[in-house]
Design a protein around this motif. Structure first.
Motif, short mmCIF file in Angstrom:
data_model
loop_
_atom_site.label_atom_id
_atom_site.label_comp_id
_atom_site.label_asym_id
_atom_site.label_seq_id
_atom_site.Cartn_x
_atom_site.Cartn_y
_atom_site.Cartn_z
N PHE A 285 15.62 -5.95 -5.55
CA PHE A 285 16.52 -6.28 -6.65
C PHE A 285 17.67 -5.27 -6.68
N PRO A 286 18.93 -5.74 -6.65
CA PRO A 286 19.34 -7.13 -6.72
C PRO A 286 19.64 -7.79 -5.37
N ALA A 287 19.81 -6.98 -4.31
CA ALA A 287 20.39 -7.50 -3.07
C ALA A 287 19.64 -8.70 -2.51
N VAL A 288 18.31 -8.65 -2.43
CA VAL A 288 17.54 -9.76 -1.87
C VAL A 288 17.44 -10.91 -2.86
N ILE A 289 17.01 -10.61 -4.09
CA ILE A 289 16.77 -11.68 -5.07
C ILE A 289 18.06 -12.39 -5.44
N ALA A 290 19.18 -11.67 -5.50
CA ALA A 290 20.46 -12.30 -5.84
C ALA A 290 20.93 -13.25 -4.75
N SER A 291 20.36 -13.14 -3.55
CA SER A 291 20.73 -14.04 -2.44
C SER A 291 19.76 -15.20 -2.28
N ILE A 348 7.64 -7.62 -2.20
CA ILE A 348 8.68 -7.57 -1.16
C ILE A 348 8.59 -8.78 -0.23
N PRO A 349 7.43 -9.07 0.41
CA PRO A 349 7.36 -10.27 1.24
C PRO A 349 7.42 -11.56 0.43
N MET A 350 6.94 -11.53 -0.81
CA MET A 350 6.95 -12.75 -1.63
C MET A 350 8.36 -13.24 -1.88
N PHE A 351 9.27 -12.34 -2.27
CA PHE A 351 10.65 -12.75 -2.50
C PHE A 351 11.36 -13.08 -1.18
N ALA A 352 11.04 -12.34 -0.12
CA ALA A 352 11.67 -12.60 1.18
C ALA A 352 11.33 -13.98 1.71
N MET A 353 10.16 -14.52 1.33
CA MET A 353 9.74 -15.84 1.80
C MET A 353 10.17 -16.97 0.89
N CYS A 354 11.00 -16.65 -0.14
CA CYS A 354 11.65 -17.69 -0.93
C CYS A 354 12.91 -18.15 -0.20
N TYR A 356 15.79 -17.41 0.57
CA TYR A 356 16.72 -16.29 0.70
C TYR A 356 17.66 -16.52 1.88
N HIS A 357 18.98 -16.43 1.63
CA HIS A 357 20.00 -16.66 2.67
C HIS A 357 19.64 -17.88 3.53
N PRO A 358 19.56 -19.07 2.94
CA PRO A 358 19.11 -20.25 3.69
C PRO A 358 20.00 -20.62 4.87
N ASP A 359 21.28 -20.26 4.82
CA ASP A 359 22.19 -20.64 5.90
C ASP A 359 22.15 -19.67 7.08
#
Length: 433
Positions: A285-291, A348-354, A356-359
């Motif tokens: 937060f915020p860099a990963v979750i905001a993306s 950390i892995p839970m949010f990364a596997m949402c 995140y940066h889909p493109d």
């Protein structure tokens, strides 16, 4: 009845308590009971100070749309990584000045350090508000450099202010510590709501104009804190605790000197807990979750407002609730506090596997539904506020009262160190994902 003036290395204010205390009952041990906190003014002052302490950080990380617009004509590297740079420069500076604040305690009074830092922050917010109106598209990279300088100055002042106020709160009561922590949560909500309102006022079409209202509101909050601090110092309950600090410091000069390392060893697990809590939080937060992007159909809620609501507002609201609950529900032992702090690494892995940066991502999205990041954020934010507040309250209580101001300053340093560590881990994580 006589009057007297108390002098300390850190607090230089007049103490006139006899009239306030003459009718106060004694508590066990023959000590005078503190004056009543009429209308909870000293507690509310701590809430205001907590709000002001993290306002620069909250404002800069929440103004994503504004800075995205300001840097869109800059280099691709700056446009993509500006959030991480703001985070890292903020936390390095904050930690450095939290540490410097410990060494400044006996050189400058708390009044000078706290009022001075508030004055500079106020001037910096005014300057930042003016810069909103200046067209920086032709020198976007230069404006990025100026922004980083502003971030450094803001967080230098915030570090001195936060360390000073937390040391002050630690010499009062755990309730005052909790009030300061709650105020930091309020600061996050304030920044998030201000961002959403400014977007709504401009219909999400003019992030530059919304940034003007956003930073103007922050300037007003700092002015309120400036006015509140002298009032707080002259409250009877404040004079009582500051007078007690004077007496205990005078006695400590006659006793063997206690080293900082001795204090650190007594509070080491609480230091670890507050460090680990904020390290994990800042990693995502915020860099990963905001993306993390919405997987739903296009609508204002899933485009313009998705990140401001599901990332910033939800985090800050959950964090605030956790900090508030910590003031009345303290069921965790120190052992379980440390254990639960460590388990937060799973986020950390839970949010990364949402989503995140889909493109740009090359790995599969495991949690391909908006409900997942919202649910994760709810637990993530509450646990941040609750566990961090308990650690900050438990820490100073593990040392004698004459050492609590120093312990409080070290706990604030541990908090800042956790934020800085998480910022660096976030930068690395963002590069890998």
């Amino acid at each position: 009845m006589s009057r007297h003036r108390a002098r300390t290395p850190d607090f230089t204010i007049q103490n006139d308590l006899q009239n306030e205390l003459e009718d106060q009952p004694l508590i066990p041990g023959g000590q005078i009971q503190p004056p009543r906190d009429h209308y909870n003014l000293s507690y509310l002052a701590m809430v205001v100070f907590g709000l002001a302490a993290l306002l620069p950080w909250n404002m800069f990380i929440t103004a994503t749309s504004y800075f995205d617009k300001k840097f869109e004509k800059g280099s691709p590297f700056v446009h993509k990584q500006f959030e991480n740079f703001i985070t890292i420069f903020s936390q390095i500076t904050n930690v450095a000045f939290l540490f410097i604040n410990v060494s400044l305690q006996n050189r400058f009074s708390a009044f000078v350090r706290i009022m001075g830092s508030l004055l500079v922050m106020c001037l910096m917010f005014v300057m930042t508000t003016i810069m909103v109106k200046i067209d920086t598209h032709t020198w976007a990279d230069g404006f990025f450099g100026l922004t980083l300088v502003t971030v450094v100055l803001f967080n230098a002042c915030a570090g001195v202010f936060q360390g000073g106020i937390f040391g002050l709160a630690a010499s009062f009561t755990p309730r005052h510590i909790q009030g300061f922590m709650t105020g930091q949560g309020v600061g996050g909500i304030f920044a998030s709501v201000a961002s959403i309102i400014s977007l709504a006022v401009t219909n999400g079409e003019d992030p530059i104009q919304s940034g003007f209202y956003y930073f103007l509101a922050a300037s007003l909050v700092i002015i309120v804190a400036l006015v509140m601090y002298p009032i707080f110092l002259n409250l009877p309950i404040s004079k009582f605790y500051l007078d007690r600090v004077t007496d205990e410091l005078s006695r400590s000069f006659k006793a063997p000197t206690v080293s900082s390392w001795t204090i650190i060893k007594k509070i080491k697990w609480m230091l670890f807990s507050v460090w680990a809590t904020f390290c994990v939080t800042l990693t995502v937060f915020p860099a990963v979750i905001a993306s993390i992007k919405s997987v739903s159909a296009d609508s204002p809620l899933t485009t313009t407002y998705f990140t401001p609501v599901t990332c910033f507002l939800l985090f800050n609201f959950g964090d605030f609730v956790g900090r508030t609950v910590a003031g009345s529900v303290q069921v965790l032992t120190r052992k379980w506090l440390v254990i639960l702090t460590i388990t937060r690494v799973i986020f950390i892995p839970m949010f990364a596997m949402c989503n995140y940066h889909p493109d740009e991502r090359t790995t599969a999205v495991w949690f391909n539904n908006d409900a997942f990041p919202i649910a994760f954020m709810t637990v993530f934010s509450f646990s941040n506020g609750y566990l961090a507040s308990l650690a900050m309250m438990y820490g100073p209580s593990q040392v004698p009262s004459d050492q609590q101001t120093t312990a409080g300053a070290f706990m604030a340093f541990g908090l800042g160190l956790g934020l800085m560590s998480g910022a660096f881990m976030s930068f690395a994580l963002n590069a890998v994902l």
